[in-house]
Design a protein around this motif. Structure first.
Motif, mmCIF file in Angstrom:
data_model
loop_
_atom_site.group_PDB
_atom_site.id
_atom_site.type_symbol
_atom_site.label_atom_id
_atom_site.label_comp_id
_atom_site.label_asym_id
_atom_site.label_seq_id
_atom_site.Cartn_x
_atom_site.Cartn_y
_atom_site.Cartn_z
ATOM 1 N N GLU A 143 -14.989 -1.946 -42.907
ATOM 2 C CA GLU A 143 -15.699 -3.202 -42.654
ATOM 3 C C GLU A 143 -15.351 -4.279 -43.670
ATOM 4 O O GLU A 143 -16.169 -5.107 -44.037
ATOM 5 N N ARG A 144 -14.088 -4.306 -44.087
ATOM 6 C CA ARG A 144 -13.551 -5.358 -44.952
ATOM 7 C C ARG A 144 -12.814 -6.353 -44.052
ATOM 8 O O ARG A 144 -11.600 -6.481 -44.106
ATOM 9 N N PHE A 145 -13.582 -7.012 -43.197
ATOM 10 C CA PHE A 145 -12.986 -7.803 -42.131
ATOM 11 C C PHE A 145 -12.201 -9.011 -42.628
ATOM 12 O O PHE A 145 -11.237 -9.417 -41.982
ATOM 13 N N ASP A 146 -12.581 -9.564 -43.789
ATOM 14 C CA ASP A 146 -11.795 -10.670 -44.341
ATOM 15 C C ASP A 146 -10.385 -10.186 -44.689
ATOM 16 O O ASP A 146 -9.386 -10.817 -44.346
ATOM 17 N N LYS A 147 -10.298 -9.035 -45.341
ATOM 18 C CA LYS A 147 -8.992 -8.458 -45.697
ATOM 19 C C LYS A 147 -8.279 -7.900 -44.463
ATOM 20 O O LYS A 147 -7.059 -7.954 -44.377
ATOM 21 N N HIS A 148 -9.048 -7.374 -43.528
ATOM 22 C CA HIS A 148 -8.480 -6.873 -42.277
ATOM 23 C C HIS A 148 -7.764 -8.007 -41.534
ATOM 24 O O HIS A 148 -6.629 -7.847 -41.099
ATOM 25 N N ARG A 149 -8.435 -9.148 -41.403
ATOM 26 C CA ARG A 149 -7.832 -10.289 -40.699
ATOM 27 C C ARG A 149 -6.562 -10.766 -41.391
ATOM 28 O O ARG A 149 -5.574 -11.086 -40.733
ATOM 29 N N LYS A 150 -6.596 -10.794 -42.721
ATOM 30 C CA LYS A 150 -5.417 -11.261 -43.477
ATOM 31 C C LYS A 150 -4.192 -10.405 -43.196
ATOM 32 O O LYS A 150 -3.113 -10.914 -42.913
ATOM 33 N N ILE A 151 -4.357 -9.097 -43.288
ATOM 34 C CA ILE A 151 -3.203 -8.216 -43.076
ATOM 35 C C ILE A 151 -2.865 -8.088 -41.594
ATOM 36 O O ILE A 151 -1.699 -7.919 -41.236
ATOM 37 N N ALA A 152 -3.864 -8.216 -40.725
ATOM 38 C CA ALA A 152 -3.608 -8.133 -39.283
ATOM 39 C C ALA A 152 -2.704 -9.280 -38.828
ATOM 40 O O ALA A 152 -1.914 -9.116 -37.897
ATOM 41 N N ARG A 153 -2.791 -10.418 -39.492
ATOM 42 C CA ARG A 153 -1.922 -11.556 -39.151
ATOM 43 C C ARG A 153 -0.455 -11.248 -39.435
ATOM 44 O O ARG A 153 0.436 -11.866 -38.853
ATOM 45 N N ILE A 154 -0.208 -10.321 -40.333
ATOM 46 C CA ILE A 154 1.160 -9.874 -40.628
ATOM 47 C C ILE A 154 1.505 -8.678 -39.737
ATOM 48 O O ILE A 154 2.582 -8.611 -39.152
ATOM 49 N N THR A 155 0.574 -7.739 -39.641
ATOM 50 C CA THR A 155 0.808 -6.498 -38.900
ATOM 51 C C THR A 155 1.075 -6.752 -37.421
ATOM 52 O O THR A 155 2.018 -6.190 -36.853
ATOM 53 N N PHE A 156 0.253 -7.594 -36.797
ATOM 54 C CA PHE A 156 0.358 -7.802 -35.346
ATOM 55 C C PHE A 156 1.753 -8.233 -34.895
ATOM 56 O O PHE A 156 2.354 -7.568 -34.038
ATOM 57 N N PRO A 157 2.325 -9.322 -35.429
ATOM 58 C CA PRO A 157 3.634 -9.729 -34.895
ATOM 59 C C PRO A 157 4.746 -8.717 -35.181
ATOM 60 O O PRO A 157 5.653 -8.534 -34.364
ATOM 61 N N LEU A 158 4.657 -8.048 -36.323
ATOM 62 C CA LEU A 158 5.680 -7.042 -36.641
ATOM 63 C C LEU A 158 5.566 -5.836 -35.718
ATOM 64 O O LEU A 158 6.571 -5.329 -35.207
ATOM 65 N N TRP A 159 4.343 -5.370 -35.494
ATOM 66 C CA TRP A 159 4.117 -4.225 -34.606
ATOM 67 C C TRP A 159 4.523 -4.582 -33.176
ATOM 68 O O TRP A 159 5.154 -3.790 -32.473
ATOM 69 N N LEU A 160 4.178 -5.793 -32.756
ATOM 70 C CA LEU A 160 4.559 -6.243 -31.420
ATOM 71 C C LEU A 160 6.085 -6.285 -31.292
ATOM 72 O O LEU A 160 6.641 -5.845 -30.281
ATOM 73 N N TYR A 161 6.763 -6.780 -32.319
ATOM 74 C CA TYR A 161 8.224 -6.819 -32.309
ATOM 75 C C TYR A 161 8.800 -5.406 -32.189
ATOM 76 O O TYR A 161 9.710 -5.167 -31.395
ATOM 77 N N VAL A 162 8.259 -4.473 -32.963
ATOM 78 C CA VAL A 162 8.746 -3.084 -32.918
ATOM 79 C C VAL A 162 8.516 -2.492 -31.527
ATOM 80 O O VAL A 162 9.411 -1.832 -30.976
#
Length: 179
Positions: A143-162
């Motif tokens: 439930e560290r949603f502030d940190k979750h959102r920050k890293i998700a902004r990086i994770t999402f496009p990379l994971w989608l690309y993969v």
């Protein structure tokens, strides 16, 4: 500062982030037959795990739409589904490469360069995505949603690309598979 939940999972994240790429790299050196295990080739797996990559991409896109529209439970379920698909992909990929000889890309000229660019970026980012997905997920369950959102902004496009390039690599090499 990490929460107790994050601390609990940090060692697992590091372990899996090293183990998975090393295990996959070994697939290209060691086959089950080299270990004295008689295993039949599994040539039917690539279209299945390519489809799973495509499903992962769709789940990721819908999950982002869900969270942007306040559908938290749907987002959580879709993300668990995307992680599950990635795990199924990994297991099938390992099974295929442990039992079946690698296929060489037969294209020539510019298409060969395009293929290898996509393949190399896909491989490198698939290695990087492992800890990113795990850290993003752990931050959500902590439930560290502030940190979750920050890293998700990086994770999402990379994971989608993969996920998308996994399908593209399959489509580009599929004419060269020997069944």
């Amino acid at each position: 500062m990490n929460t107790p939940i994050e601390k609990k999972y940090n060692k697992w994240i590091i372990f899996l982030s090293i183990l998975i790429p090393v295990a996959v790299a070994l697939l290209f050196v060691i086959k089950l037959k080299d270990l004295g295990i008689d295993a039949k080739p599994l040539p039917f797996l690539p279209p299945i795990y390519a489809t799973i990559n495509g499903i992962t991409a769709v789940l990721l896109i819908i999950a982002v739409w869900a969270i942007k529209n306040g559908k938290v439970q749907l987002h959580q379920n879709l993300m668990k589904g995307a992680i599950g698909c990635s795990l199924m992909f990994l297991l099938m990929y390992i099974a295929y490469h442990m039992t079946t000889p690698s296929t060489k890309f037969g294209g020539e000229g510019v298409i060969r360069s395009v293929y290898f660019f996509i393949l190399i970026t896909h491989i490198l980012l698939s290695i990087a995505i492992i800890p990113l997905v795990l850290v993003t997920y752990v931050r959500a369950i902590a439930e560290r949603f502030d940190k979750h959102r920050k890293i998700a902004r990086i994770t999402f496009p990379l994971w989608l690309y993969v996920a998308i390039t996994g399908v593209v690599v399959y489509l580009m090499i599929s004419p060269y598979y020997i069944y």
